[in-house]
Design a protein around this motif. Structure first.
Motif, PDB file in Angstrom:
ATOM      1  N   MET A   1       0.809  -0.892   0.016  1.00  0.00           N
ATOM      2  CA  MET A   1      -0.188   0.084  -0.078  1.00  0.00           C
ATOM      3  C   MET A   1       0.801   1.368  -0.024  1.00  0.00           C
ATOM      4  N   VAL A   2       0.462   2.356  -0.733  1.00  0.00           N
ATOM      5  CA  VAL A   2       1.223   3.447  -0.791  1.00  0.00           C
ATOM      6  C   VAL A   2       0.287   4.721  -0.193  1.00  0.00           C
ATOM      7  N   ASN A   3       0.587   5.687   0.410  1.00  0.00           N
ATOM      8  CA  ASN A   3      -0.061   6.673   0.987  1.00  0.00           C
ATOM      9  C   ASN A   3       0.317   8.023   0.408  1.00  0.00           C
ATOM     10  N   GLY A   4      -0.429   8.877   0.070  1.00  0.00           N
ATOM     11  CA  GLY A   4      -0.416  10.245  -0.585  1.00  0.00           C
ATOM     12  C   GLY A   4      -1.332  11.177  -0.369  1.00  0.00           C
ATOM     13  N   THR A   5      -1.516  12.244  -0.982  1.00  0.00           N
ATOM     14  CA  THR A   5      -2.667  13.262  -1.096  1.00  0.00           C
ATOM     15  C   THR A   5      -3.129  13.437  -2.370  1.00  0.00           C
ATOM     16  N   ILE A   6      -4.238  13.400  -2.253  1.00  0.00           N
ATOM     17  CA  ILE A   6      -5.054  13.633  -3.543  1.00  0.00           C
ATOM     18  C   ILE A   6      -5.878  14.923  -3.469  1.00  0.00           C
ATOM     19  N   ARG A   7      -5.365  15.935  -4.372  1.00  0.00           N
ATOM     20  CA  ARG A   7      -5.959  17.294  -4.465  1.00  0.00           C
ATOM     21  C   ARG A   7      -6.884  17.625  -5.540  1.00  0.00           C
ATOM     22  N   TYR A   8      -8.031  17.980  -4.999  1.00  0.00           N
ATOM     23  CA  TYR A   8      -9.285  18.088  -6.198  1.00  0.00           C
ATOM     24  C   TYR A   8      -9.474  19.736  -6.601  1.00  0.00           C
ATOM     25  N   TRP A   9      -9.736  20.125  -7.587  1.00  0.00           N
ATOM     26  CA  TRP A   9      -9.706  21.382  -8.039  1.00  0.00           C
ATOM     27  C   TRP A   9     -11.003  21.644  -8.762  1.00  0.00           C
ATOM     28  N   ALA A  10     -11.431  22.931  -8.688  1.00  0.00           N
ATOM     29  CA  ALA A  10     -12.672  23.467  -9.335  1.00  0.00           C
ATOM     30  C   ALA A  10     -13.964  22.438  -9.149  1.00  0.00           C
ATOM     31  N   ALA A  11     -14.601  21.919 -10.093  1.00  0.00           N
ATOM     32  CA  ALA A  11     -15.790  21.036  -9.817  1.00  0.00           C
ATOM     33  C   ALA A  11     -15.411  19.713  -9.233  1.00  0.00           C
ATOM     34  N   ALA A  12     -14.092  19.328  -9.342  1.00  0.00           N
ATOM     35  CA  ALA A  12     -13.917  18.061  -8.466  1.00  0.00           C
ATOM     36  C   ALA A  12     -13.957  18.378  -7.071  1.00  0.00           C
ATOM     37  N   LYS A  13     -13.362  19.624  -6.671  1.00  0.00           N
ATOM     38  CA  LYS A  13     -13.289  20.084  -5.279  1.00  0.00           C
ATOM     39  C   LYS A  13     -14.829  20.215  -4.801  1.00  0.00           C
ATOM     40  N   ALA A  14     -15.531  20.913  -5.677  1.00  0.00           N
ATOM     41  CA  ALA A  14     -17.198  20.963  -5.177  1.00  0.00           C
ATOM     42  C   ALA A  14     -17.620  19.654  -5.082  1.00  0.00           C
ATOM     43  N   ALA A  15     -17.388  18.782  -5.931  1.00  0.00           N
ATOM     44  CA  ALA A  15     -18.249  17.421  -5.944  1.00  0.00           C
ATOM     45  C   ALA A  15     -17.621  16.617  -4.494  1.00  0.00           C
ATOM     46  N   ALA A  16     -16.434  16.646  -4.401  1.00  0.00           N
ATOM     47  CA  ALA A  16     -15.824  15.929  -3.210  1.00  0.00           C
ATOM     48  C   ALA A  16     -16.296  16.633  -1.893  1.00  0.00           C
ATOM     49  N   GLY A  17     -16.456  17.918  -1.776  1.00  0.00           N
ATOM     50  CA  GLY A  17     -16.604  18.488  -0.595  1.00  0.00           C
ATOM     51  C   GLY A  17     -15.423  18.815   0.263  1.00  0.00           C
ATOM     52  N   VAL A  18     -14.282  18.796  -0.389  1.00  0.00           N
ATOM     53  CA  VAL A  18     -12.885  18.808   0.351  1.00  0.00           C
ATOM     54  C   VAL A  18     -11.813  19.258  -0.704  1.00  0.00           C
ATOM     55  N   ALA A  19     -10.942  20.138  -0.469  1.00  0.00           N
ATOM     56  CA  ALA A  19      -9.748  20.513  -1.227  1.00  0.00           C
ATOM     57  C   ALA A  19      -8.892  19.280  -1.461  1.00  0.00           C
ATOM     58  N   GLU A  20      -8.410  18.712  -0.414  1.00  0.00           N
ATOM     59  CA  GLU A  20      -7.501  17.556  -0.640  1.00  0.00           C
ATOM     60  C   GLU A  20      -7.921  16.565   0.566  1.00  0.00           C
ATOM     61  N   GLU A  21      -7.158  15.517   0.385  1.00  0.00           N
ATOM     62  CA  GLU A  21      -7.240  14.383   1.411  1.00  0.00           C
ATOM     63  C   GLU A  21      -6.358  13.426   1.360  1.00  0.00           C
ATOM     64  N   PRO A  22      -6.011  12.744   2.256  1.00  0.00           N
ATOM     65  CA  PRO A  22      -4.992  11.568   2.134  1.00  0.00           C
ATOM     66  C   PRO A  22      -5.628  10.425   1.323  1.00  0.00           C
ATOM     67  N   TYR A  23      -5.001   9.690   0.826  1.00  0.00           N
ATOM     68  CA  TYR A  23      -5.256   8.299   0.264  1.00  0.00           C
ATOM     69  C   TYR A  23      -4.585   7.151   0.460  1.00  0.00           C
ATOM     70  N   GLU A  24      -4.859   6.104   0.464  1.00  0.00           N
ATOM     71  CA  GLU A  24      -4.337   4.575   0.781  1.00  0.00           C
ATOM     72  C   GLU A  24      -4.503   4.090  -0.309  1.00  0.00           C
ATOM     73  N   ALA A  25      -3.563   3.709  -1.514  1.00  0.00           N
ATOM     74  CA  ALA A  25      -3.896   2.845  -2.423  1.00  0.00           C
ATOM     75  C   ALA A  25      -2.900   1.453  -2.527  1.00  0.00           C
ATOM     76  N   ALA A  26      -3.576   0.649  -3.371  1.00  0.00           N
ATOM     77  CA  ALA A  26      -2.549  -0.494  -3.210  1.00  0.00           C
ATOM     78  C   ALA A  26      -1.472  -0.417  -3.860  1.00  0.00           C
ATOM     79  N   GLU A  27      -1.364   0.401  -5.279  1.00  0.00           N
ATOM     80  CA  GLU A  27      -0.079   0.888  -5.965  1.00  0.00           C
ATOM     81  C   GLU A  27      -0.428   2.052  -7.156  1.00  0.00           C
ATOM     82  N   THR A  28      -1.492   2.004  -7.670  1.00  0.00           N
ATOM     83  CA  THR A  28      -1.723   2.536  -8.884  1.00  0.00           C
ATOM     84  C   THR A  28      -2.515   3.755  -8.854  1.00  0.00           C
ATOM     85  N   LEU A  29      -2.874   4.835  -9.912  1.00  0.00           N
ATOM     86  CA  LEU A  29      -3.808   5.653  -9.849  1.00  0.00           C
ATOM     87  C   LEU A  29      -5.053   5.099 -10.013  1.00  0.00           C
ATOM     88  N   ALA A  30      -5.323   3.910 -10.684  1.00  0.00           N
ATOM     89  CA  ALA A  30      -6.827   3.352 -10.594  1.00  0.00           C
ATOM     90  C   ALA A  30      -7.108   3.157  -9.222  1.00  0.00           C
TER      91      ALA A  30
END
Length: 85
Positions: free
Chosen positions: A1-30
């Protein structure tokens, strides 16, 4: 697992309700995007279909998201289409 930050801009930010948040993913962008869809069902799922992405500052372009590996501590930028010039 890898950890990082996902940042949302414009309409994505509005849809997510946050500007950024941590992620934990197996290994890929998918994997990271699937986790984001699970955290924010609804409008973000639709917005992500139209977005482009940067991973650690590099454009993903037309590469399949399953082939884009994420680095520990990396950043994913979610960029919806922008109007205007």
């Amino acid at each position: 697992m890898v950890n990082g930050t996902i940042r949302y801009w414009a309409a994505a930010k509005a849809a997510a309700g946050v500007a950024e948040e941590p992620y934990e993913a197996a290994e890929t962008l998918a994997d990271a995007l699937e986790a984001a869809r699970e955290r924010h069902p609804g409008e973000l799922v639709r917005v992500l279909q139209r977005c482009s992405f940067l991973v650690d500052g590099a454009p993903v372009g037309t590469r399949r998201h399953e082939t884009v590996r994420l680095a520990e501590g990396g950043t994913v930028e979610v960029l919806p289409p922008f109007a205007g010039g």
